[in-house]
Design a protein around this motif. Structure first.
Motif, PDB file in Angstrom:
ATOM      1  N   ASP A   1       0.862  -1.178   0.000  1.00 31.23           N
ATOM      2  CA  ASP A   1       0.000   0.000   0.000  1.00 31.23           C
ATOM      3  C   ASP A   1       0.903   1.234   0.000  1.00 31.23           C
ATOM      4  O   ASP A   1       1.687   1.434   0.926  1.00 31.23           O
ATOM      5  N   GLU A   2       0.803   2.049  -1.036  1.00 30.46           N
ATOM      6  CA  GLU A   2       1.687   3.212  -1.158  1.00 30.46           C
ATOM      7  C   GLU A   2       1.015   4.510  -0.735  1.00 30.46           C
ATOM      8  O   GLU A   2       1.483   5.601  -1.070  1.00 30.46           O
TER       9      GLU A   2
ATOM     10  N   TYR B   1       8.146   9.283   4.201  1.00 30.92           N
ATOM     11  CA  TYR B   1       7.372   8.453   3.280  1.00 30.92           C
ATOM     12  C   TYR B   1       8.262   7.640   2.353  1.00 30.92           C
ATOM     13  O   TYR B   1       8.079   6.421   2.216  1.00 30.92           O
TER      14      TYR B   1
ATOM     15  N   MET C   1       8.576   3.589   2.215  1.00 28.48           N
ATOM     16  CA  MET C   1       8.259   2.807   1.025  1.00 28.48           C
ATOM     17  C   MET C   1       9.414   1.880   0.650  1.00 28.48           C
ATOM     18  O   MET C   1       9.208   0.693   0.347  1.00 28.48           O
TER      19      MET C   1
ATOM     20  N   LYS D   1       9.032  -2.209   0.827  1.00 32.47           N
ATOM     21  CA  LYS D   1       9.264  -3.016  -0.368  1.00 32.47           C
ATOM     22  C   LYS D   1      10.361  -4.048  -0.116  1.00 32.47           C
ATOM     23  O   LYS D   1      10.250  -5.215  -0.520  1.00 32.47           O
TER      24      LYS D   1
ATOM     25  N   ASP E   1      12.602   3.805  -3.556  1.00 40.62           N
ATOM     26  CA  ASP E   1      11.402   4.591  -3.850  1.00 40.62           C
ATOM     27  C   ASP E   1      11.830   6.016  -4.173  1.00 40.62           C
ATOM     28  O   ASP E   1      12.736   6.561  -3.530  1.00 40.62           O
TER      29      ASP E   1
ATOM     30  N   SER F   1      10.266   9.960  -5.043  1.00 39.17           N
ATOM     31  CA  SER F   1       9.094  10.834  -5.049  1.00 39.17           C
ATOM     32  C   SER F   1       9.479  12.244  -5.467  1.00 39.17           C
ATOM     33  O   SER F   1      10.550  12.747  -5.094  1.00 39.17           O
TER      34      SER F   1
END
Length: 201
Positions: free
Chosen positions: A33-34, A45, A49, A53, A75, A77
């Protein structure tokens, strides 16, 4: 020496690893769930993530495999004014995000986690990218290319989106999806071979 498992659905990360001579033994695609947590900072965040993972991927390895494996997850962003800009839902959403980034600077955060049977290491890379002023025609043409649709922030630095970048401070590869200097350090610590001949694209 350990063999590397990559917990990522991004082909770009495998390509970046190959560019520094790292052979990926196998790719896993962990489903998590991201959704950001309420009040969670963008830095926390991306770290979470990458860690989640990696944890999911590690659990999928057999105990015997863990003894000789290192598993990498990452991850990335795009952050504008403290808000995470994810992948666009549709063309209009992509246009809105590109309009926000036009003539402004934004942040790109890329977190990496590496797990072995001896421990877990993490790193966070921060880069800053400034866009040129984008006309409505620029944005429409770029969205029509289809490139923004599966990209955080609605652009790809390694693609047509490079035309928009006036200045980049930090890690080019981190903006693409994997900060190679920091990742190389983690892989050396994990005893994963780098600079292998024949692995470069």
């Amino acid at each position: 020496m350990r063999r590397l498992w990559l917990a990522s659905a991004s082909p770009r990360r495998a390509q970046l690893l190959a560019s520094i001579g790292v052979k990926v033994h196998q790719v896993l695609r962990p489903e998590i769930d991201e959704t950001p947590h309420t009040g969670e900072s963008p830095e926390d965040y991306v770290r979470r993530m990458a860690s989640e993972k990696a944890a999911v991927g590690w659990q999928r390895l057999a105990e015997q495999e863990r003894r000789v494996a290192a598993l990498l997850a990452a991850d990335t962003s795009v952050v504008f004014d403290g808000q995470i800009l994810g992948k666009p839902d549709n063309d209009e959403h992509a246009r809105q995000m590109l309009g926000l980034l036009s003539a402004r600077e934004h942040q790109v955060l890329s977190a990496v986690t590496v797990i072995t049977d001896t421990g877990i290491d993490h790193v966070l890379s921060e880069s800053r990218v400034r866009f040129a002023t984008l006309s409505d025609a620029d944005i429409s043409a770029y969205v029509s290319s289809g490139e923004p649709m599966d990209k955080a922030g609605s652009y790809a630095l390694q693609g047509f989106g490079a035309l928009f970048v006036e200045h980049l401070s930090g890690s080019y590869s981190g903006v693409v999806g994997l900060p190679l200097a920091e990742t190389g350090h983690l892989l050396r610590q994990a005893q994963v071979p780098i600079w292998q001949q024949g692995e470069r694209n």
